[in-house]
Design a protein around this motif. Sequence first.
Motif, PDB file in Angstrom:
ATOM      1  N   VAL A 118       0.867  -1.181   0.000  1.00  0.00           N
ATOM      2  CA  VAL A 118       0.000   0.000   0.000  1.00  0.00           C
ATOM      3  C   VAL A 118       0.903   1.231   0.000  1.00  0.00           C
ATOM      4  N   GLY A 119       0.719   2.079  -1.002  1.00  0.00           N
ATOM      5  CA  GLY A 119       1.512   3.294  -1.075  1.00  0.00           C
ATOM      6  C   GLY A 119       0.776   4.460  -0.438  1.00  0.00           C
ATOM      7  N   SER A 120       1.508   5.302   0.250  1.00  0.00           N
ATOM      8  CA  SER A 120       0.926   6.514   0.825  1.00  0.00           C
ATOM      9  C   SER A 120       2.003   7.576   0.832  1.00  0.00           C
ATOM     10  N   ILE A 121       1.609   8.807   1.092  1.00  0.00           N
ATOM     11  CA  ILE A 121       2.578   9.899   1.034  1.00  0.00           C
ATOM     12  C   ILE A 121       3.641   9.789   2.129  1.00  0.00           C
ATOM     13  N   ASP A 122       3.305   9.093   3.222  1.00  0.00           N
ATOM     14  CA  ASP A 122       4.259   8.925   4.329  1.00  0.00           C
ATOM     15  C   ASP A 122       4.975   7.581   4.319  1.00  0.00           C
ATOM     16  N   ASP A 225      17.473   2.887  16.368  1.00  0.00           N
ATOM     17  CA  ASP A 225      17.351   3.164  14.931  1.00  0.00           C
ATOM     18  C   ASP A 225      16.476   2.153  14.206  1.00  0.00           C
ATOM     19  N   ALA A 226      15.853   1.234  14.942  1.00  0.00           N
ATOM     20  CA  ALA A 226      15.030   0.182  14.320  1.00  0.00           C
ATOM     21  C   ALA A 226      13.592   0.656  14.137  1.00  0.00           C
ATOM     22  N   TRP A 227      13.008   0.292  12.997  1.00  0.00           N
ATOM     23  CA  TRP A 227      11.599   0.567  12.737  1.00  0.00           C
ATOM     24  C   TRP A 227      10.857  -0.755  12.671  1.00  0.00           C
ATOM     25  N   PRO A 228       9.812  -0.939  13.486  1.00  0.00           N
ATOM     26  CA  PRO A 228       9.043  -2.187  13.407  1.00  0.00           C
ATOM     27  C   PRO A 228       8.298  -2.254  12.086  1.00  0.00           C
ATOM     28  N   ARG A 229       8.386  -3.381  11.396  1.00  0.00           N
ATOM     29  CA  ARG A 229       7.731  -3.506  10.096  1.00  0.00           C
ATOM     30  C   ARG A 229       6.708  -4.642  10.059  1.00  0.00           C
ATOM     31  N   PHE A 230       7.049  -5.787  10.660  1.00  0.00           N
ATOM     32  CA  PHE A 230       6.165  -6.947  10.631  1.00  0.00           C
ATOM     33  C   PHE A 230       6.098  -7.555  12.030  1.00  0.00           C
ATOM     34  N   TYR A 246       0.541  -5.448   2.062  1.00  0.00           N
ATOM     35  CA  TYR A 246       1.143  -4.806   3.226  1.00  0.00           C
ATOM     36  C   TYR A 246       0.820  -3.318   3.280  1.00  0.00           C
ATOM     37  N   ASP A 247       0.325  -2.886   4.424  1.00  0.00           N
ATOM     38  CA  ASP A 247       0.050  -1.482   4.685  1.00  0.00           C
ATOM     39  C   ASP A 247       0.913  -1.080   5.880  1.00  0.00           C
ATOM     40  N   ALA A 248       2.010  -0.388   5.624  1.00  0.00           N
ATOM     41  CA  ALA A 248       2.986  -0.077   6.674  1.00  0.00           C
ATOM     42  C   ALA A 248       2.397   0.758   7.798  1.00  0.00           C
ATOM     43  N   GLU A 249       1.525   1.713   7.447  1.00  0.00           N
ATOM     44  CA  GLU A 249       0.935   2.569   8.480  1.00  0.00           C
ATOM     45  C   GLU A 249       0.062   1.758   9.435  1.00  0.00           C
ATOM     46  N   LYS A 250      -0.801   0.903   8.887  1.00  0.00           N
ATOM     47  CA  LYS A 250      -1.680   0.082   9.727  1.00  0.00           C
ATOM     48  C   LYS A 250      -0.867  -0.931  10.531  1.00  0.00           C
ATOM     49  N   GLU A 251       0.168  -1.482   9.918  1.00  0.00           N
ATOM     50  CA  GLU A 251       0.979  -2.476  10.628  1.00  0.00           C
ATOM     51  C   GLU A 251       1.738  -1.842  11.781  1.00  0.00           C
TER      52      GLU A 251
END
Length: 260
Positions: A118-122, A225-230, A246-251
Amino acid sequence: MKRDQIMECFNAFFEKYPEKRLIYKNRLEEMEHISKQYLHEEDIEEWDKLPETLSAFELCKLDEKYNHTLKWKLIPTSLKEDDIIAFEKEMGLKLPVMFREYLLSYASLLNDIYVEFVGSIDYYAYTFNVETGKSEYLYEDPDDVSEKTAVVRFDFPYLLYGDELTVFKGEDYSLFTDFGYVYLGELAGNGQELLFLDCCTGMVVSFDHDGYNYEAESREELAEDAWPRFVSFDDFLYYILGVKKYDAEKEELRIMNLQL
């Protein structure tokens, strides 16, 4: 995830991208040895006379002989439980159950894939154009905040039969291994993200390719520096193989709620 479920994930991916079953559509040139067990016996004359393993060059020449029609197949991994235990001791890690199940399932030659997020501006505002080989920005109009589809590239962690664990040793990222992370591959979306399985939490997290602390002296310092993704390795597999979009914002929100 059980073996049959893992097979279903791969089958779902191949249904969308059948060309990735072809030998020449996967980047195999870096592999030192490739078992002939990956090849379909019925596709090759005198299959029995092939050596048990082929170099990448030998496999490419064989594929050329058959006009790039050769396909590879998922085969049961050669790993045993004792191999996993030895790997854990060598790396100083305790692997999450989901990842262990994956390692003990199938040996795969799949790598270098494209997945729809899922693409979004953020989150994932760029999409990869397979035809031109270039990334394109999805939001040229500053007032456009609609949900779009972003194609992202990922170096899927292949499992090379007879040497399945080598790709996960992440020798270039020993700093991460020291603090409980297993390297899974690189995701090209908005910049380059290094994906790691966090063996302490079971989550898959990302680090900016050039934006993490190279001199971290503790897990806590590196984790800043870690970003949770899954949420888990199973979720990672579902999304990377396109079973779910995959929707990164919702996840990210889901992960935050789980951590509360």
